[in-house]
Motif scaffolding. Sequence first.
Motif, PDB file in Angstrom:
ATOM      1  N   ASP A  60     -67.713 -65.273  47.899  1.00 50.75           N
ATOM      2  CA  ASP A  60     -66.303 -65.347  47.302  1.00 50.75           C
ATOM      3  C   ASP A  60     -65.485 -66.761  48.051  1.00 50.75           C
ATOM      4  N   THR A  61     -65.409 -67.659  47.502  1.00 51.31           N
ATOM      5  CA  THR A  61     -65.233 -68.929  48.129  1.00 51.31           C
ATOM      6  C   THR A  61     -63.563 -69.055  48.441  1.00 51.31           C
ATOM      7  N   GLY A  62     -62.811 -68.424  47.584  1.00 47.64           N
ATOM      8  CA  GLY A  62     -61.366 -68.060  47.657  1.00 47.64           C
ATOM      9  C   GLY A  62     -61.095 -67.341  48.981  1.00 47.64           C
ATOM     10  N   ALA A  63     -62.049 -66.440  49.514  1.00 52.78           N
ATOM     11  CA  ALA A  63     -61.953 -65.710  50.802  1.00 52.78           C
ATOM     12  C   ALA A  63     -61.889 -66.624  52.098  1.00 52.78           C
ATOM     13  N   MET A  64     -62.809 -67.709  51.812  1.00 53.43           N
ATOM     14  CA  MET A  64     -62.882 -68.649  52.793  1.00 53.43           C
ATOM     15  C   MET A  64     -61.481 -69.291  53.045  1.00 53.43           C
ATOM     16  N   TYR A  65     -60.917 -69.985  51.812  1.00 55.58           N
ATOM     17  CA  TYR A  65     -59.793 -70.604  52.146  1.00 55.58           C
ATOM     18  C   TYR A  65     -58.716 -69.696  52.613  1.00 55.58           C
ATOM     19  N   ARG A  66     -58.586 -68.499  52.166  1.00 56.19           N
ATOM     20  CA  ARG A  66     -57.715 -67.448  52.825  1.00 56.19           C
ATOM     21  C   ARG A  66     -57.980 -67.057  54.355  1.00 56.19           C
ATOM     22  N   ALA A  67     -59.413 -67.052  54.722  1.00 60.64           N
ATOM     23  CA  ALA A  67     -59.456 -66.958  55.926  1.00 60.64           C
ATOM     24  C   ALA A  67     -59.245 -67.889  56.921  1.00 60.64           C
ATOM     25  N   ALA A 121     -52.922 -69.735  51.458  1.00 64.05           N
ATOM     26  CA  ALA A 121     -54.265 -70.198  51.430  1.00 64.05           C
ATOM     27  C   ALA A 121     -54.190 -71.215  50.055  1.00 64.05           C
ATOM     28  N   THR A 122     -53.251 -71.389  49.214  1.00 65.62           N
ATOM     29  CA  THR A 122     -52.991 -72.314  48.395  1.00 65.62           C
ATOM     30  C   THR A 122     -52.512 -73.715  49.173  1.00 65.62           C
ATOM     31  N   THR A 123     -51.740 -73.748  50.002  1.00 69.98           N
ATOM     32  CA  THR A 123     -51.155 -75.064  50.805  1.00 69.98           C
ATOM     33  C   THR A 123     -52.506 -75.310  51.551  1.00 69.98           C
ATOM     34  N   VAL A 124     -53.579 -74.395  52.036  1.00 66.28           N
ATOM     35  CA  VAL A 124     -54.613 -74.963  52.948  1.00 66.28           C
ATOM     36  C   VAL A 124     -55.480 -75.699  51.871  1.00 66.28           C
ATOM     37  N   ALA A 125     -55.657 -75.000  50.766  1.00 63.28           N
ATOM     38  CA  ALA A 125     -56.655 -75.334  49.679  1.00 63.28           C
ATOM     39  C   ALA A 125     -56.300 -76.838  48.998  1.00 63.28           C
ATOM     40  N   ARG A 126     -55.331 -77.313  49.336  1.00 67.19           N
ATOM     41  CA  ARG A 126     -54.469 -78.689  48.682  1.00 67.19           C
ATOM     42  C   ARG A 126     -55.170 -79.807  49.568  1.00 67.19           C
ATOM     43  N   VAL A 130     -59.790 -80.198  54.132  1.00 67.74           N
ATOM     44  CA  VAL A 130     -60.295 -78.936  54.419  1.00 67.74           C
ATOM     45  C   VAL A 130     -61.386 -78.646  53.424  1.00 67.74           C
ATOM     46  N   ARG A 131     -61.191 -79.263  52.470  1.00 70.41           N
ATOM     47  CA  ARG A 131     -62.135 -78.884  51.072  1.00 70.41           C
ATOM     48  C   ARG A 131     -63.371 -79.531  51.377  1.00 70.41           C
ATOM     49  N   ARG A 132     -63.338 -80.770  51.784  1.00 67.01           N
ATOM     50  CA  ARG A 132     -64.649 -81.285  52.338  1.00 67.01           C
ATOM     51  C   ARG A 132     -65.545 -80.447  53.258  1.00 67.01           C
ATOM     52  N   GLY A 151     -65.030 -69.289  42.434  1.00 68.72           N
ATOM     53  CA  GLY A 151     -63.894 -69.960  42.992  1.00 68.72           C
ATOM     54  C   GLY A 151     -63.349 -70.922  42.023  1.00 68.72           C
ATOM     55  N   ARG A 152     -63.008 -72.052  42.204  1.00 67.05           N
ATOM     56  CA  ARG A 152     -62.095 -72.973  41.211  1.00 67.05           C
ATOM     57  C   ARG A 152     -62.733 -74.188  40.966  1.00 67.05           C
ATOM     58  N   ASP A 153     -63.755 -74.494  42.069  1.00 65.56           N
ATOM     59  CA  ASP A 153     -64.435 -75.699  41.754  1.00 65.56           C
ATOM     60  C   ASP A 153     -66.068 -75.678  41.990  1.00 65.56           C
ATOM     61  N   ILE A 154     -66.508 -74.574  41.750  1.00 66.21           N
ATOM     62  CA  ILE A 154     -67.968 -74.189  42.079  1.00 66.21           C
ATOM     63  C   ILE A 154     -68.858 -75.256  40.887  1.00 66.21           C
ATOM     64  N   GLU A 202     -47.045 -69.865  39.740  1.00 65.00           N
ATOM     65  CA  GLU A 202     -46.933 -71.074  40.600  1.00 65.00           C
ATOM     66  C   GLU A 202     -48.010 -71.344  41.236  1.00 65.00           C
ATOM     67  N   ARG A 203     -48.905 -70.467  41.686  1.00 66.17           N
ATOM     68  CA  ARG A 203     -50.320 -70.727  42.207  1.00 66.17           C
ATOM     69  C   ARG A 203     -51.306 -71.523  41.263  1.00 66.17           C
ATOM     70  N   ASP A 204     -51.319 -71.076  39.900  1.00 70.76           N
ATOM     71  CA  ASP A 204     -51.935 -71.793  38.878  1.00 70.76           C
ATOM     72  C   ASP A 204     -51.561 -73.112  38.820  1.00 70.76           C
ATOM     73  N   ASN A 206     -50.083 -75.218  41.091  1.00 74.43           N
ATOM     74  CA  ASN A 206     -50.392 -75.736  42.351  1.00 74.43           C
ATOM     75  C   ASN A 206     -52.012 -75.837  42.191  1.00 74.43           C
ATOM     76  N   ASP A 207     -52.848 -75.124  41.983  1.00 76.50           N
ATOM     77  CA  ASP A 207     -54.247 -75.199  41.880  1.00 76.50           C
ATOM     78  C   ASP A 207     -54.775 -76.176  40.966  1.00 76.50           C
ATOM     79  N   SER A 208     -53.969 -76.196  39.578  1.00 78.67           N
ATOM     80  CA  SER A 208     -54.439 -77.083  38.709  1.00 78.67           C
ATOM     81  C   SER A 208     -53.888 -78.458  38.748  1.00 78.67           C
ATOM     82  N   THR A 209     -52.743 -78.694  39.587  1.00 76.66           N
ATOM     83  CA  THR A 209     -52.163 -80.147  39.610  1.00 76.66           C
ATOM     84  C   THR A 209     -52.382 -80.951  41.052  1.00 76.66           C
ATOM     85  N   ARG A 210     -53.109 -80.164  41.726  1.00 75.53           N
ATOM     86  CA  ARG A 210     -53.518 -80.761  43.105  1.00 75.53           C
ATOM     87  C   ARG A 210     -54.332 -81.748  42.818  1.00 75.53           C
ATOM     88  N   ALA A 211     -54.210 -82.859  43.804  1.00 74.61           N
ATOM     89  CA  ALA A 211     -54.894 -84.190  43.669  1.00 74.61           C
ATOM     90  C   ALA A 211     -56.516 -83.730  44.078  1.00 74.61           C
TER      91      ALA A 211
HETATM   92  O1   DC Z   1     -59.349 -66.907  44.381  1.00 72.69           O
HETATM   93  P1   DC Z   1     -58.438 -66.780  45.465  1.00 72.69           P
HETATM   94  O2   DC Z   1     -57.007 -66.465  44.996  1.00 72.69           O
HETATM   95  O3   DC Z   1     -58.887 -65.679  46.455  1.00 72.69           O
HETATM   96  O4   DC Z   1     -58.220 -68.134  46.161  1.00 72.69           O
HETATM   97  C1   DC Z   1     -57.304 -68.401  47.236  1.00 72.69           C
HETATM   98  C2   DC Z   1     -56.698 -69.845  47.055  1.00 72.69           C
HETATM   99  O5   DC Z   1     -57.785 -70.849  47.227  1.00 72.69           O
HETATM  100  C3   DC Z   1     -56.387 -70.133  45.514  1.00 72.69           C
HETATM  101  O6   DC Z   1     -55.078 -71.043  46.155  1.00 72.69           O
HETATM  102  C4   DC Z   1     -57.184 -71.358  45.106  1.00 72.69           C
HETATM  103  C5   DC Z   1     -57.934 -71.799  46.226  1.00 72.69           C
HETATM  104  N1   DC Z   1     -59.189 -72.097  46.146  1.00 72.69           N
HETATM  105  C6   DC Z   1     -59.862 -73.161  45.827  1.00 72.69           C
HETATM  106  O7   DC Z   1     -58.894 -74.259  45.798  1.00 72.69           O
HETATM  107  N2   DC Z   1     -61.232 -73.484  45.524  1.00 72.69           N
HETATM  108  C7   DC Z   1     -61.947 -72.359  45.638  1.00 72.69           C
HETATM  109  N3   DC Z   1     -63.403 -72.677  45.393  1.00 72.69           N
HETATM  110  C8   DC Z   1     -61.623 -71.210  45.928  1.00 72.69           C
HETATM  111  C9   DC Z   1     -60.184 -70.860  45.964  1.00 72.69           C
END
Ligand code: DC
Length: 251
Positions: A60-67, A121-126, A130-132, A151-154, A202-204, A206-211
């Motif tokens: 679960d990669t979202g858990a990594m951004y959250r952690a 997590a949404t802030t950190v994922a932008r 961090v993504r790299r 995740g979102r970008d697998i 709001e999270r959608d 942010n997640d869909s419009t980030r650069a």
């Molecule tokens: O899936 P989730 O809600 O646990 O994800 C937490 C946050 O991390 C959410 O803002 C989306 C972001 N995320 C991401 O940018 N890329 C991923 N591969 C997984 C999650």
Amino acid sequence: MTRTLRRRRIAEDNSEMDDARLERPDRLDRLTIAIDGPSGAGKGTVARAVAARLGYRHIDTGAMYRAVAWKARQEGIDLTDESRVAAVAERAVFDLGSGRVVIDGHDVAAAIRTPEIDRAATTVARHPAVRRVLVARQHALGEGGGVVMEGRDIGTVVFPDADVKIYLDASPEERARRRASDPAHTSSKGAQLSDVATALAERDRNDSTRAASPLAIAPDATVVDTTGVPIDVVIEDVLALIRTRPMTDDR
Ligand code: DC
């Protein structure tokens, strides 16, 4: 081209599939399966169940951004400070799997499912830095296959060559309803459905419009709309898609 699941066709494909094809021992051996989609689409439940059925690892990669967001907050780091948050991600020792989320020895499986960490997590994922770091770590974790990574970008960034790419989606109303009744999420307890829906939207956004690597559907993903579909039916549909995937040499 993106495909959309047509449930009846898959059922027919299954019944018509010849036995030899089904029983090819190498067909399900150590595949890389990418499951992407927005919050509340059912990724977690589906990815976990599919991994269990195939004897694969679930990541679960979202858990990594959250952690990472949790750890940065613990250390009093300003979450908008990209390089300091990236340093946290770089240094972090993760222990993930079977529902475990441990970062630097702290079991945070419950602590990361709160409204504060949703936002953090949404802030950190932008942050591209961090993504790299996390994408490289996710790539290493999935190397060798036999993995269901959500995740979102697998399918677009982490494993653009994944054997199977699924994009799970559902209507915003259904996603909010699921999130509101998810016992793992403290945001859901006692929250008004309309508040959950607003936070999710709001999270959608942010997640869909980030650069950096916005949530997007990979061109070769199969879109599975889970609106109104019981989750165990979705799991069977995804397993059918995996079993009937085109072989690499006939793709
Ligand atoms: O899936 P989730 O809600 O646990 O994800 C937490 C946050 O991390 C959410 O803002 C989306 C972001 N995320 C991401 O940018 N890329 C991923 N591969 C997984 C999650």
